[in-house]
Design a protein around this motif. Structure first.
Motif, PDB file in Angstrom:
ATOM      1  N   ALA A   1       0.824  -1.207   0.000  1.00  0.00           N
ATOM      2  CA  ALA A   1       0.000   0.000   0.000  1.00  0.00           C
ATOM      3  C   ALA A   1       0.859   1.258   0.000  1.00  0.00           C
ATOM      4  N   ASP A   2       0.311   2.348  -0.539  1.00  0.00           N
ATOM      5  CA  ASP A   2       1.057   3.603  -0.570  1.00  0.00           C
ATOM      6  C   ASP A   2       0.864   4.417   0.708  1.00  0.00           C
ATOM      7  N   SER A   3       0.144   3.862   1.680  1.00  0.00           N
ATOM      8  CA  SER A   3       0.022   4.523   2.981  1.00  0.00           C
ATOM      9  C   SER A   3      -0.272   3.470   4.041  1.00  0.00           C
ATOM     10  N   PHE A   4      -0.096   3.848   5.283  1.00  0.00           N
ATOM     11  CA  PHE A   4      -0.370   2.935   6.399  1.00  0.00           C
ATOM     12  C   PHE A   4      -1.856   2.908   6.737  1.00  0.00           C
ATOM     13  N   TYR A   5      -2.533   4.041   6.524  1.00  0.00           N
ATOM     14  CA  TYR A   5      -3.917   4.156   6.980  1.00  0.00           C
ATOM     15  C   TYR A   5      -4.924   3.887   5.862  1.00  0.00           C
ATOM     16  N   SER A   6      -5.202   4.839   5.007  1.00  0.00           N
ATOM     17  CA  SER A   6      -6.326   4.677   4.079  1.00  0.00           C
ATOM     18  C   SER A   6      -6.138   3.508   3.117  1.00  0.00           C
ATOM     19  N   SER A   7      -4.951   3.353   2.550  1.00  0.00           N
ATOM     20  CA  SER A   7      -4.741   2.308   1.541  1.00  0.00           C
ATOM     21  C   SER A   7      -4.547   0.926   2.152  1.00  0.00           C
ATOM     22  N   GLN A   8      -4.600   0.840   3.486  1.00  0.00           N
ATOM     23  CA  GLN A   8      -4.601  -0.458   4.146  1.00  0.00           C
ATOM     24  C   GLN A   8      -5.925  -0.716   4.864  1.00  0.00           C
ATOM     25  N   GLY A   9      -6.931   0.070   4.516  1.00  0.00           N
ATOM     26  CA  GLY A   9      -8.274  -0.195   5.024  1.00  0.00           C
ATOM     27  C   GLY A   9      -8.519   0.198   6.461  1.00  0.00           C
ATOM     28  N   ARG A  10      -7.637   1.005   7.044  1.00  0.00           N
ATOM     29  CA  ARG A  10      -7.874   1.434   8.427  1.00  0.00           C
ATOM     30  C   ARG A  10      -8.913   2.551   8.450  1.00  0.00           C
ATOM     31  N   GLN A  11      -9.810   2.494   9.416  1.00  0.00           N
ATOM     32  CA  GLN A  11     -10.925   3.427   9.498  1.00  0.00           C
ATOM     33  C   GLN A  11     -10.537   4.628  10.352  1.00  0.00           C
ATOM     34  N   ASP A  12     -10.774   5.826   9.804  1.00  0.00           N
ATOM     35  CA  ASP A  12     -10.396   7.065  10.485  1.00  0.00           C
ATOM     36  C   ASP A  12     -11.500   8.089  10.255  1.00  0.00           C
ATOM     37  N   GLU A  13     -12.250   8.391  11.315  1.00  0.00           N
ATOM     38  CA  GLU A  13     -13.402   9.285  11.187  1.00  0.00           C
ATOM     39  C   GLU A  13     -13.003  10.722  10.878  1.00  0.00           C
ATOM     40  N   ASN A  14     -11.720  11.048  10.981  1.00  0.00           N
ATOM     41  CA  ASN A  14     -11.266  12.409  10.708  1.00  0.00           C
ATOM     42  C   ASN A  14     -11.090  12.700   9.215  1.00  0.00           C
ATOM     43  N   PHE A  15     -11.170  11.649   8.375  1.00  0.00           N
ATOM     44  CA  PHE A  15     -10.956  11.831   6.937  1.00  0.00           C
ATOM     45  C   PHE A  15     -11.955  10.993   6.142  1.00  0.00           C
ATOM     46  N   VAL A  16     -12.239  11.446   4.925  1.00  0.00           N
ATOM     47  CA  VAL A  16     -13.052  10.679   3.988  1.00  0.00           C
ATOM     48  C   VAL A  16     -12.114   9.777   3.204  1.00  0.00           C
ATOM     49  N   ASP A  17     -12.176   8.472   3.443  1.00  0.00           N
ATOM     50  CA  ASP A  17     -11.283   7.524   2.785  1.00  0.00           C
ATOM     51  C   ASP A  17     -12.002   6.526   1.884  1.00  0.00           C
ATOM     52  N   ASN A  18     -13.281   6.296   2.125  1.00  0.00           N
ATOM     53  CA  ASN A  18     -14.066   5.366   1.301  1.00  0.00           C
ATOM     54  C   ASN A  18     -13.354   4.020   1.108  1.00  0.00           C
ATOM     55  N   ASN A  19     -12.866   3.469   2.207  1.00  0.00           N
ATOM     56  CA  ASN A  19     -12.103   2.212   2.137  1.00  0.00           C
ATOM     57  C   ASN A  19     -12.766   1.066   2.900  1.00  0.00           C
TER      58      ASN A  19
END
Length: 322
Positions: free
Chosen positions: A192-210
């Motif tokens: 993945a190109d990131s640890f959070y959004s591109s690995q499916g981690r959920q973060d209510e502070n951002f819109v990731d649609n993952n």
């Protein structure tokens, strides 16, 4: 530090801009890790190192660059090897592979020993050895203020690139000998190109649609085993590496696969995060598995053939000269 050549920056000593190494400081056989502390742990297995010493043994070469890379070079069972800690992400892997290739003569083998998240039944503390890897990228256009992007996917999944099959088979054999067959898993890696959004981690502070990303990964490659941030680029660059012309006598000895590319690559990862159960590894398990896995990688590194030894980087003038 004064640099020359904007295309491929090096200083007056011939040190590369990011990794910070020069000719004669890096062996043809390399283990790459992310964490500098892991590099130091692994260095205790090198010839002449004192395993009870918590720092780098003074009889080993080491160099820390201003960009956060740590290189340690010595011998393992008499064979020159290097350990390079690179940090995290595909950009750091790009710096590492290209700059190391630039200062070493002859064919190379690079093996990544890292950590990963498991999308399979592999448990924390198990080892995964991926035979291929594909890239997961956030589709930035999807999130732009433009309704024309609404039908696109929020994540782009690349085609897969294969590791060197002999390197993978050797890693599986040696890992299984150290840890047991039931703790070693084979399959496909997603980088993945990131640890959070591109690995499916959920973060209510951002819109990731993952929310459906894991489902999409398994649909893309049903044998997807792991998620991490580096292996794809190692496999990709090894596959696209070019070879300098061989000496005639070496060409006669070389087989069809050994001289296709100048870099042979493989990877193995310790499962730190079980994404299905949401379990994370303990410090005690890391301390237990890390040196055992490291020994299996060292054994694999020196077991894989690089062909005619006369084509490798010269020992004379190098930091591993006896």
């Amino acid at each position: 530090m004064s640099m020359s050549n904007a295309n491929f920056p090096m200083d007056a000593e011939g040190r590369t801009y990011h990794v910070g190494i020069k000719r004669g400081e890096l062996a043809n056989r390399i283990i790459t890790v992310g964490d500098p502390a892991r590099a130091i742990v692994l260095s205790r297995s090198l010839d002449g190192a004192d395993p009870s010493v918590k720092t780098i043994s003074p009889n080993l070469f080491s160099h820390a660059s201003h960009r956060g890379f740590l290189t340690i070079t010595g011998r393992y069972k008499g064979t020159p090897v290097s350990i390079v800690a690179i940090g995290m992400g595909v950009s750091m892997m790009d710096f590492f592979v290209r700059e190391c290739r630039a200062v070493v003569d002859g064919p190379m083998v690079m093996i990544r020993l890292g950590s990963c998240g498991s999308l399979s039944d592999a448990k924390v503390g198990d080892i995964c050895v991926p035979s291929s890897s594909y890239l997961v990228q956030r589709n930035y256009d999807y999130f732009a203020d433009d309704s024309s992007s609404s039908s696109a996917s929020p994540y782009i999944l690349s085609k897969k690139f294969d590791a060197d099959p002999e390197v993978i088979a050797t890693l599986v054999k040696n890992m299984s000998a150290q840890l047991g067959d039931n703790h070693v898993w084979k399959g496909i890696n997603a980088t993945a190109d990131s640890f959070y959004s591109s690995q499916g981690r959920q973060d209510e502070n951002f819109v990731d649609n993952n929310q459906e990303l894991f489902t999409e990964l398994v649909k893309h490659e049903p044998e997807t085993l792991t998620l991490e941030m580096e292996t794809f680029l190692l496999y990709h660059l090894a596959r696209t590496s070019t070879v300098a012309p061989l000496k005639e006598e070496s060409r006669l000895k070389a087989n069809a696969t050994s001289n296709k590319h100048s870099i042979r690559a493989g990877a193995c990862m310790m499962v730190f995060a079980q994404r299905k159960s949401n379990e994370f590894i303990s410090k005690e398990d890391v301390a237990r598995v890390e040196p055992i896995a490291g020994k299996a990688v060292f054994d694999s590194l020196v077991e894989v053939s690089l062909g005619d030894e006369s084509e490798l980087h010269a020992t004379e003038g190098s930091v591993w000269a006896l």
